[in-house]
Design a protein around this motif. Sequence first.
Motif, PDB file in Angstrom:
ATOM      1  N   ILE A 194       8.979 -10.945   8.769  1.00 24.45           N
ATOM      2  CA  ILE A 194       9.450  -9.610   9.166  1.00 24.45           C
ATOM      3  C   ILE A 194       8.249  -8.715   9.444  1.00 24.45           C
ATOM      4  CG2 ILE A 194      10.824  -7.606   8.461  1.00 24.45           C
ATOM      5  CD1 ILE A 194      12.002  -9.697   6.280  1.00 24.45           C
ATOM      6  N   ASN A 195       8.191  -8.160  10.624  1.00 25.04           N
ATOM      7  CA  ASN A 195       7.139  -7.208  10.974  1.00 25.04           C
ATOM      8  C   ASN A 195       7.747  -5.814  10.994  1.00 25.04           C
ATOM      9  OD1 ASN A 195       4.641  -8.864  11.743  1.00 25.04           O
ATOM     10  ND2 ASN A 195       6.271  -9.887  12.888  1.00 25.04           N
ATOM     11  N   ARG A 196       7.127  -4.887  10.266  1.00 27.99           N
ATOM     12  CA  ARG A 196       7.668  -3.534  10.195  1.00 27.99           C
ATOM     13  C   ARG A 196       6.547  -2.502  10.203  1.00 27.99           C
ATOM     14  NH1 ARG A 196      13.270  -2.883   8.310  1.00 27.99           N
ATOM     15  NH2 ARG A 196      14.280  -4.551   9.444  1.00 27.99           N
ATOM     16  N   LYS A 197       6.844  -1.361  10.804  1.00 33.52           N
ATOM     17  CA  LYS A 197       6.049  -0.159  10.618  1.00 33.52           C
ATOM     18  C   LYS A 197       6.908   0.745   9.763  1.00 33.52           C
ATOM     19  CE  LYS A 197       3.330   3.374  12.999  1.00 33.52           C
ATOM     20  NZ  LYS A 197       2.941   3.949  14.313  1.00 33.52           N
ATOM     21  N   THR A 198       6.482   0.989   8.535  1.00 33.95           N
ATOM     22  CA  THR A 198       7.380   1.568   7.536  1.00 33.95           C
ATOM     23  C   THR A 198       6.652   2.552   6.635  1.00 33.95           C
ATOM     24  OG1 THR A 198       8.846   0.990   5.680  1.00 33.95           O
ATOM     25  CG2 THR A 198       6.901  -0.377   5.982  1.00 33.95           C
ATOM     26  N   LYS A 239      -3.121  -4.891   7.968  1.00 34.72           N
ATOM     27  CA  LYS A 239      -4.469  -4.813   8.548  1.00 34.72           C
ATOM     28  C   LYS A 239      -5.469  -4.206   7.553  1.00 34.72           C
ATOM     29  CE  LYS A 239      -3.704  -0.304  10.743  1.00 34.72           C
ATOM     30  NZ  LYS A 239      -3.690   0.441  12.024  1.00 34.72           N
ATOM     31  N   HIS A 240      -4.960  -3.533   6.533  1.00 29.59           N
ATOM     32  CA  HIS A 240      -5.838  -2.945   5.513  1.00 29.59           C
ATOM     33  C   HIS A 240      -6.345  -4.032   4.568  1.00 29.59           C
ATOM     34  CE1 HIS A 240      -4.676   1.092   6.745  1.00 29.59           C
ATOM     35  NE2 HIS A 240      -3.408   0.698   6.716  1.00 29.59           N
ATOM     36  N   TYR A 266       3.059  12.142   6.027  1.00 29.76           N
ATOM     37  CA  TYR A 266       4.008  11.069   6.299  1.00 29.76           C
ATOM     38  C   TYR A 266       3.337   9.811   6.853  1.00 29.76           C
ATOM     39  CZ  TYR A 266       8.693   9.257   6.935  1.00 29.76           C
ATOM     40  OH  TYR A 266       9.837   8.510   6.823  1.00 29.76           O
ATOM     41  N   PRO A 267       2.516   9.143   6.060  1.00 33.73           N
ATOM     42  CA  PRO A 267       1.796   7.953   6.546  1.00 33.73           C
ATOM     43  C   PRO A 267       2.714   6.733   6.691  1.00 33.73           C
ATOM     44  CG  PRO A 267       1.414   8.262   4.206  1.00 33.73           C
ATOM     45  CD  PRO A 267       2.219   9.458   4.662  1.00 33.73           C
ATOM     46  N   PHE A 268       2.328   5.833   7.585  1.00 34.98           N
ATOM     47  CA  PHE A 268       3.071   4.588   7.792  1.00 34.98           C
ATOM     48  C   PHE A 268       2.186   3.398   7.475  1.00 34.98           C
ATOM     49  CE2 PHE A 268       5.595   7.388  10.478  1.00 34.98           C
ATOM     50  CZ  PHE A 268       6.879   6.971  10.206  1.00 34.98           C
ATOM     51  N   LEU A 269       2.826   2.295   7.121  1.00 36.77           N
ATOM     52  CA  LEU A 269       2.154   1.025   6.936  1.00 36.77           C
ATOM     53  C   LEU A 269       2.639   0.040   7.986  1.00 36.77           C
ATOM     54  CD1 LEU A 269       2.407   0.348   3.065  1.00 36.77           C
ATOM     55  CD2 LEU A 269       0.305   0.750   4.346  1.00 36.77           C
ATOM     56  N   HIS A 270       1.719  -0.711   8.563  1.00 31.23           N
ATOM     57  CA  HIS A 270       2.085  -1.848   9.399  1.00 31.23           C
ATOM     58  C   HIS A 270       2.039  -3.080   8.501  1.00 31.23           C
ATOM     59  CE1 HIS A 270       1.776   0.144  13.395  1.00 31.23           C
ATOM     60  NE2 HIS A 270       0.974   0.941  12.723  1.00 31.23           N
ATOM     61  N   VAL A 271       3.169  -3.713   8.252  1.00 26.21           N
ATOM     62  CA  VAL A 271       3.205  -4.853   7.325  1.00 26.21           C
ATOM     63  C   VAL A 271       3.886  -6.048   7.975  1.00 26.21           C
ATOM     64  CG1 VAL A 271       3.189  -3.478   5.206  1.00 26.21           C
ATOM     65  CG2 VAL A 271       5.373  -4.054   6.278  1.00 26.21           C
ATOM     66  N   ARG A 272       3.480  -7.230   7.530  1.00 28.44           N
ATOM     67  CA  ARG A 272       4.140  -8.480   7.890  1.00 28.44           C
ATOM     68  C   ARG A 272       4.608  -9.109   6.596  1.00 28.44           C
ATOM     69  NH1 ARG A 272       2.651 -14.037   8.733  1.00 28.44           N
ATOM     70  NH2 ARG A 272       3.867 -14.991  10.422  1.00 28.44           N
ATOM     71  N   SER A 284      13.814  -8.241  -5.689  1.00 24.04           N
ATOM     72  CA  SER A 284      14.586  -7.568  -4.639  1.00 24.04           C
ATOM     73  C   SER A 284      13.596  -6.831  -3.737  1.00 24.04           C
ATOM     74  CB  SER A 284      15.599  -6.592  -5.241  1.00 24.04           C
ATOM     75  OG  SER A 284      14.971  -5.713  -6.154  1.00 24.04           O
ATOM     76  N   LEU A 285      13.720  -7.057  -2.452  1.00 27.28           N
ATOM     77  CA  LEU A 285      12.833  -6.448  -1.469  1.00 27.28           C
ATOM     78  C   LEU A 285      13.610  -5.409  -0.675  1.00 27.28           C
ATOM     79  CD1 LEU A 285      10.227  -6.321   0.292  1.00 27.28           C
ATOM     80  CD2 LEU A 285      11.199  -8.197   1.633  1.00 27.28           C
ATOM     81  N   TYR A 286      13.077  -4.193  -0.612  1.00 29.16           N
ATOM     82  CA  TYR A 286      13.702  -3.116   0.151  1.00 29.16           C
ATOM     83  C   TYR A 286      12.649  -2.502   1.064  1.00 29.16           C
ATOM     84  CZ  TYR A 286      17.007  -3.607  -3.703  1.00 29.16           C
ATOM     85  OH  TYR A 286      17.875  -4.121  -4.635  1.00 29.16           O
ATOM     86  N   VAL A 287      12.973  -2.414   2.330  1.00 27.21           N
ATOM     87  CA  VAL A 287      12.030  -1.838   3.286  1.00 27.21           C
ATOM     88  C   VAL A 287      12.833  -1.206   4.426  1.00 27.21           C
ATOM     89  CG1 VAL A 287      11.802  -4.025   4.550  1.00 27.21           C
ATOM     90  CG2 VAL A 287       9.999  -2.309   4.719  1.00 27.21           C
TER      91      VAL A 287
END
Length: 302
Positions: A188-192, A264-265, A174-180, A221-224
Motif C-alpha cells: 500500500i502506497n499512501r501520502k498520509t 524516504k526518511h 499539517y505535515p504528510f508522510l509518504h509511506v509504503r 491493527s493497522l489504520y491509515v
Amino acid sequence: MPPVRSVKVIINARSGIGDKEEARRRLTEIFEAGGVDSEILLAEGGAEVAVLAKRSAGENWTVVMAGGGDGTINTVASHLMGTDKILGVLALGTLNHFAKDLRIPLDLEGAAQTVISGRAVSVDVGEVEGRIFLNNSSLGLYPTIVREREKQQRLGSGKWPAFVWAALAVFRRYPFLHVRLVAAGKKINRKTPFVFIGNNEYLMERLSIGGRARLDRGLLSLYVTNRTGRWGLVRLAVRALLGRLREEKDFLALSTDKVKIETKHKRLRVAFDGEVDVMDTPLHYQSRPGGLRVMVPEGENE
C-alpha cells in the motif's frame, strides 16, 4: 495460580498520585492485610523507573507493579518480558488505556486488591525494532504533537495547555508522510498525515471508540488514511463518533501479525504508548502473542 506472596511496586512520582507518602503507607497496609510482602519505591521520572524495573526483574518478587501512566507501565513491562515476573498495574495517568482494556480498577485500593486476589493472564505485546508497545504506536501527526507539547512544557506551560497549543501548531503545518506499507499480503502506497498500529483490534463502534475487547488474538491493527485536508480529519472524527468510520473511502483498517513501513526518511519520530523516540527506517512491526503476564481481577478477560 498459587496466591501472590510478594510484590515490588515502582511508582513514577511525576504521575498524578497526589500525596506520595500517604499512597505508600496505604499500599503497605493493604498488602500487609492481604498477606503479601511488599516494597514500594518512588522513582523521580522515567529514567529511574527503567533502572528500578530492570533491577526488580532479577529479584525474587512474584509481581512487579508499575504505578503511573501508560508510558511508565510500558517501561516496567519491557523489563519483565522473558522473565517469570507478573506485571501489576496501578494506573495513575491521564488516559490509562491498558488498565481500562483489561478492566483493572483505576483506584489505588482496587488495583492493590487485583494483585492480592486476582489472576494472571497472558496478553500480547506489539514490537517494532526491539521496542514494545502495550497499546499502540504511531507515525505522523501524534509524535509531532507530543514533541511540541514537551517543548511547551519545558517553557513552563501545563500539560493540557501545552497539548492544545501543540495540536493547533501542528494542525496549521499539517505535515504528510509518504509511506509504503507491506501488510496482510498487500502493498500500500499512501501520502498520509498518520499511520496508527494497535496491539490487537481497536473498536470503532459508538461509545467504544479507542477500546479493545481482546488483547490476546496475536494481531496488530493497522489504520491509515489517504491524503486528506484538515477538514477531512474532522470528517473522519465525526464518522468515528457515529460508528461509521469503516465506511469512509479514504480510511483503511486491517488486521495482520506483521507490518513493514518504508519511507524516504532515514529516521522518523515514532510514538509508543504516549512516549516518543526517533528510529531508523524501514520499520518492522510484529505481534508477540502472549508475551506478557498481567494480574487482572478474578472473572475478567476469561
